[in-house]
Design a protein around this motif. Structure first.
Motif, short mmCIF file in Angstrom:
data_model
loop_
_atom_site.label_atom_id
_atom_site.label_comp_id
_atom_site.label_asym_id
_atom_site.label_seq_id
_atom_site.Cartn_x
_atom_site.Cartn_y
_atom_site.Cartn_z
N GLN A 71 0.81 -1.21 0.00
CA GLN A 71 0.00 0.00 0.00
C GLN A 71 0.85 1.27 0.00
N THR A 72 1.88 1.30 0.84
CA THR A 72 2.71 2.51 0.92
C THR A 72 3.55 2.68 -0.33
N VAL A 73 3.96 1.58 -0.96
CA VAL A 73 4.72 1.66 -2.21
C VAL A 73 3.83 2.26 -3.31
N ALA A 74 2.59 1.78 -3.40
CA ALA A 74 1.66 2.32 -4.40
C ALA A 74 1.40 3.80 -4.15
N LEU A 75 1.23 4.17 -2.89
CA LEU A 75 0.99 5.58 -2.55
C LEU A 75 2.22 6.42 -2.90
N ASP A 76 3.41 5.93 -2.57
CA ASP A 76 4.63 6.69 -2.89
C ASP A 76 4.79 6.86 -4.40
N GLU A 77 4.48 5.82 -5.17
CA GLU A 77 4.58 5.94 -6.64
C GLU A 77 3.61 6.99 -7.17
N ALA A 78 2.40 7.01 -6.65
CA ALA A 78 1.41 8.01 -7.08
C ALA A 78 1.85 9.41 -6.65
N LEU A 79 2.43 9.51 -5.47
CA LEU A 79 2.93 10.80 -5.01
C LEU A 79 4.09 11.28 -5.89
N ALA A 80 4.98 10.36 -6.27
CA ALA A 80 6.10 10.71 -7.14
C ALA A 80 5.59 11.21 -8.49
N GLU A 81 4.58 10.53 -9.04
CA GLU A 81 4.00 10.95 -10.31
C GLU A 81 3.35 12.33 -10.19
N THR A 82 2.69 12.55 -9.05
CA THR A 82 2.05 13.85 -8.81
C THR A 82 3.11 14.94 -8.70
N GLU A 83 4.19 14.66 -8.00
CA GLU A 83 5.28 15.62 -7.86
C GLU A 83 5.86 15.97 -9.22
N THR A 84 6.09 14.97 -10.05
CA THR A 84 6.62 15.21 -11.40
C THR A 84 5.65 16.07 -12.21
N GLU A 85 4.37 15.73 -12.15
CA GLU A 85 3.38 16.49 -12.90
C GLU A 85 3.33 17.94 -12.43
N LEU A 86 3.37 18.14 -11.13
CA LEU A 86 3.34 19.51 -10.59
C LEU A 86 4.58 20.30 -11.01
N THR A 87 5.73 19.67 -10.96
CA THR A 87 6.97 20.41 -11.27
C THR A 87 7.15 20.64 -12.76
N THR A 88 6.52 19.82 -13.60
CA THR A 88 6.69 20.02 -15.04
C THR A 88 5.56 20.83 -15.68
N THR A 89 4.34 20.68 -15.15
CA THR A 89 3.20 21.37 -15.77
C THR A 89 2.62 22.48 -14.90
N GLY A 90 2.95 22.47 -13.61
CA GLY A 90 2.40 23.48 -12.71
C GLY A 90 1.05 23.13 -12.14
N GLN A 91 0.56 21.91 -12.43
CA GLN A 91 -0.74 21.50 -11.89
C GLN A 91 -0.81 19.99 -11.78
N ALA A 92 -1.75 19.53 -10.97
CA ALA A 92 -2.06 18.10 -10.89
C ALA A 92 -3.45 17.92 -11.49
#
Length: 128
Positions: A71-92
């Motif tokens: 569960q925590t691995v899946a959550l961390d992966e989704a958080l990493a993807e969200t972080e990447t999206e925020l830093t590259t596009t400025g939004q989630a």
């Protein structure tokens, strides 16, 4: 080479391409312009910046304070993807926020233990 072939020699000209990959080569070439991100964030509004900070805090807490599980691995992966999206596009995107809501709902125990999980949950619209 004679002067008559000199007029047909291909040439490549580059203008100021700082910050962009723009170029054309050949007589039928077409210049394409693509903005290059040099590690900088997209323009973050206040709510996106707040979400980015909360996502980073929760990722740190998951690494430092919680035993790793599926569960925590899946959550961390989704958080990493969200972080990447925020830093590259400025939004989630709404889809990304919905995925985080689902994973946080599945991780209710984390919400009671980690304040950072509660913060992310609130910012993505999860009603506690």
């Amino acid at each position: 080479m004679g002067s008559e072939s000199a007029g047909r020699e291909p040439s490549v000209n580059f203008g100021n391409i700082s910050g962009n990959n723009t170029f054309a080569v050949g007589s039928h070439a077409r210049a394409e312009s693509h903005h290059v991100h040099h590690g900088g964030a997209g323009q973050l509004d206040d709510s996106a910046a707040e979400l980015l900070k909360a996502v980073r805090d929760l990722r740190a807490d998951l690494r430092e304070k919680v035993r790793s599980s599926e569960q925590t691995v899946a959550l961390d992966e989704a958080l990493a993807e969200t972080e990447t999206e925020l830093t590259t596009t400025g939004q989630a995107t709404p889809t990304r926020r919905e995925r985080l809501r689902e994973l946080l709902t599945d991780s209710q125990a984390l919400l009671t233990v980690l304040a950072s999980a509660g913060t992310v949950a609130g910012l993505v619209g999860l009603r506690l």
